[in-house]
Write an enzyme that holds these catalytic residues in place. Sequence first.
Site, PDB file in Angstrom:
ATOM      1  N   CYS A  15       0.597  -1.233  -0.290  1.00 29.37           N
ATOM      2  CA  CYS A  15      -0.325   0.036   0.092  1.00 29.37           C
ATOM      3  C   CYS A  15       0.898   1.476  -0.287  1.00 29.37           C
ATOM      4  O   CYS A  15       0.591   2.351  -0.673  1.00 29.37           O
ATOM      5  CB  CYS A  15      -1.125   0.276   1.012  1.00 29.37           C
ATOM      6  SG  CYS A  15      -2.627   1.316   1.869  1.00 29.37           S
ATOM      7  N   CYS A  71      -6.476  -3.144   7.004  1.00 32.47           N
ATOM      8  CA  CYS A  71      -8.442  -2.539   6.520  1.00 32.47           C
ATOM      9  C   CYS A  71      -9.148  -3.804   6.969  1.00 32.47           C
ATOM     10  O   CYS A  71     -10.122  -3.348   6.418  1.00 32.47           O
ATOM     11  CB  CYS A  71      -7.202  -1.304   5.659  1.00 32.47           C
ATOM     12  SG  CYS A  71      -6.708  -1.013   4.494  1.00 32.47           S
TER      13      CYS A  71
END
Length: 382
Positions: A121, A218
Amino acid sequence: MTLHAPVSAPTPLGFDRPAADVRVVAAMSGGVDSSVVAAMLARDGYDVVGVTLQLYDHGAALAKKGACCAGRDIHDARRVAEAMGFPHYVLDYESRFREAVIDDFADSYLAGATPIPCVRCNERVKFRDLLETARELDADCLATGHYVQRIEGPGGPELHRGADPARDQSYFLFATTREQLDYLRFPLGGFGSKARTRALAAEFGLGVADKPDSQDICFVPNGDYASVIEKLRPGAAEPGEIVHLDGRVLGEHAGLLRFTVGQRRGLGVATGEPLHVIRLDPETRRVIVGPREALGIRRIPLKEVNWLGDEAMEAAPEGGWEIEARVRSTRPPAPARLRPLPGGGVEVELAAAEQGVAPGQACVFYATEGTRVLGGGWIARG
């Protein structure tokens, strides 16, 4: 907003002009760290633009605590921006995030690797796509809440560990390139403790001052990787055999994605001896198990290496670079040698064997003295 005497001094970003003439895009996850960064910069008079990324369908995550980038976090980031008086935008990066991070995560597990989506990410979304968006907004830099330090060295900006060893996030930022580092700023990197960050949040009157730190990936509720991968790749979890190192077939499993190198619990076999997952073989769909001592590895092949040293990797002295290497985020760096190999490969040789070294994880390089990060690479299958 009227504040009492600040808990910290003004935040220098390294520009030779007034703060009001420096535009900063502040990456805001909605947590206390990035919120404090944005608030500090606004307090110091910088032209702050807050940006929060919507990375996945947060509607399903509203009730989920301990994860970044969910709907509640977007709301929290917006409230911080309103309180400190700077603009805030939410950018829909869902499709980019799925392609660059979630799909890679699923495919890596199915290939018998143990991926680190937070590194991907940072590498592919935050420090590539978001950084480019910041440039399009005519920002002079992109600031984040990571606990790492950017220090100007003789050859330009260097990446260093955070001042607080308990909060250091350099393991997750090893893929940051020199070009990216030139544009990035990490105002919290020199903080000696998380308590200081929370004290600042309280000083600013931010509602996130006591917000818990994010713990989970997440998009993985409750750490249940297998269920997420099965939804992403229906039918991909094919059964196979659980095989001892000595060749004995001990049982069957319901899919490689349910196992990681070093795992001991939940193997589904009982032999009267403690067994660990030694390696995963995606070609035969076999889970190879054995005693703990079989986990020890000294030579680690790497791919996709990012080198941040002053000299070119090819200029390594005979025998390679003497470094310290970290093969897991929870382990301290250990003495090692880094060697470029004929044909362009790179290998790390540890001075002492490490257990549980898994393909798909990161091996991060550090200088033998000081706090400098020299880069890192992804652990490849040997």
